[in-house]
Motif scaffolding. Sequence first.
Motif, PDB file in Angstrom:
ATOM      1  N   ASN A   1       0.800  -1.230   0.000  1.00  0.00           N
ATOM      2  CA  ASN A   1       0.000   0.000   0.000  1.00  0.00           C
ATOM      3  C   ASN A   1       0.834   1.282   0.000  1.00  0.00           C
ATOM      4  O   ASN A   1       0.435   2.281   0.598  1.00  0.00           O
TER       5      ASN A   1
ATOM      6  N   GLU B   1       2.109   4.737  -0.958  1.00  0.00           N
ATOM      7  CA  GLU B   1       1.526   5.873  -1.673  1.00  0.00           C
ATOM      8  C   GLU B   1       2.402   6.246  -2.874  1.00  0.00           C
ATOM      9  O   GLU B   1       1.903   6.586  -3.940  1.00  0.00           O
TER      10      GLU B   1
ATOM     11  N   TYR C   1      -1.347  -3.968  -3.216  1.00  0.00           N
ATOM     12  CA  TYR C   1      -2.324  -2.946  -2.836  1.00  0.00           C
ATOM     13  C   TYR C   1      -3.614  -3.630  -2.429  1.00  0.00           C
ATOM     14  O   TYR C   1      -4.224  -4.339  -3.223  1.00  0.00           O
TER      15      TYR C   1
ATOM     16  N   LYS D   1      -7.043   0.914  -1.632  1.00  0.00           N
ATOM     17  CA  LYS D   1      -5.774   1.632  -1.459  1.00  0.00           C
ATOM     18  C   LYS D   1      -5.349   2.280  -2.771  1.00  0.00           C
ATOM     19  O   LYS D   1      -5.747   1.868  -3.851  1.00  0.00           O
ATOM     20  N   ARG D   2      -4.524   3.306  -2.671  1.00  0.00           N
ATOM     21  CA  ARG D   2      -4.050   4.068  -3.823  1.00  0.00           C
ATOM     22  C   ARG D   2      -2.532   4.126  -3.810  1.00  0.00           C
ATOM     23  O   ARG D   2      -1.929   4.192  -2.741  1.00  0.00           O
TER      24      ARG D   2
ATOM     25  N   ALA E   1      -8.780  -0.979  -5.628  1.00  0.00           N
ATOM     26  CA  ALA E   1      -7.468  -0.331  -5.532  1.00  0.00           C
ATOM     27  C   ALA E   1      -7.237   0.475  -6.808  1.00  0.00           C
ATOM     28  O   ALA E   1      -7.771   0.153  -7.870  1.00  0.00           O
TER      29      ALA E   1
END
Length: 157
Positions: free
Chosen positions: A69, A71, A85, A89-90, A109
């Motif tokens: 996950n 960023e 991910y 999540k991004r 995601a």
Amino acid sequence: MEAAREIGLCDDGRAIIKEADMATMLNEYRDHIGWHVERDNPSESILRKYFYGMQTEWLNVGREATIYNAEKFMFTCGASGKAIYEQNKRGRIYVRHGSYVEIEAASEAFVIVSLYDDCKASIKADAGARVYVYLHGDASVSEDTLKESKEIIIKKR
């Protein structure tokens, strides 16, 4: 400093580099990673000379790693690993200089992947996930990725 000017680094940026310690350099690189990657700054030779074997929360230089996950993350200088991910999540992944990464994206995601040079990736995305892959130069994705699903969008740059 002339090399910095040639790639378009402004006077303020050159002043930061001139006075910077390692932590400041890494922060500058992280904060403006897209700009630096597009201009191959720092070059692979500099990354190998000063950063080889380093791994931080956002950078892997020549090592194997599994990240969850993240960023923002970069695999470079022959690094390899997995980026996972979870649902909702991004993240943004950069892959450079002969590196290889496997990416898994769970439902909902959203991941953007930029592959440069001669890098390779294998990507799996669950239904509802979105993975955008931008290929630069000789970068490629695995045959399985190409057959995977509508959740993976690939664009050649």
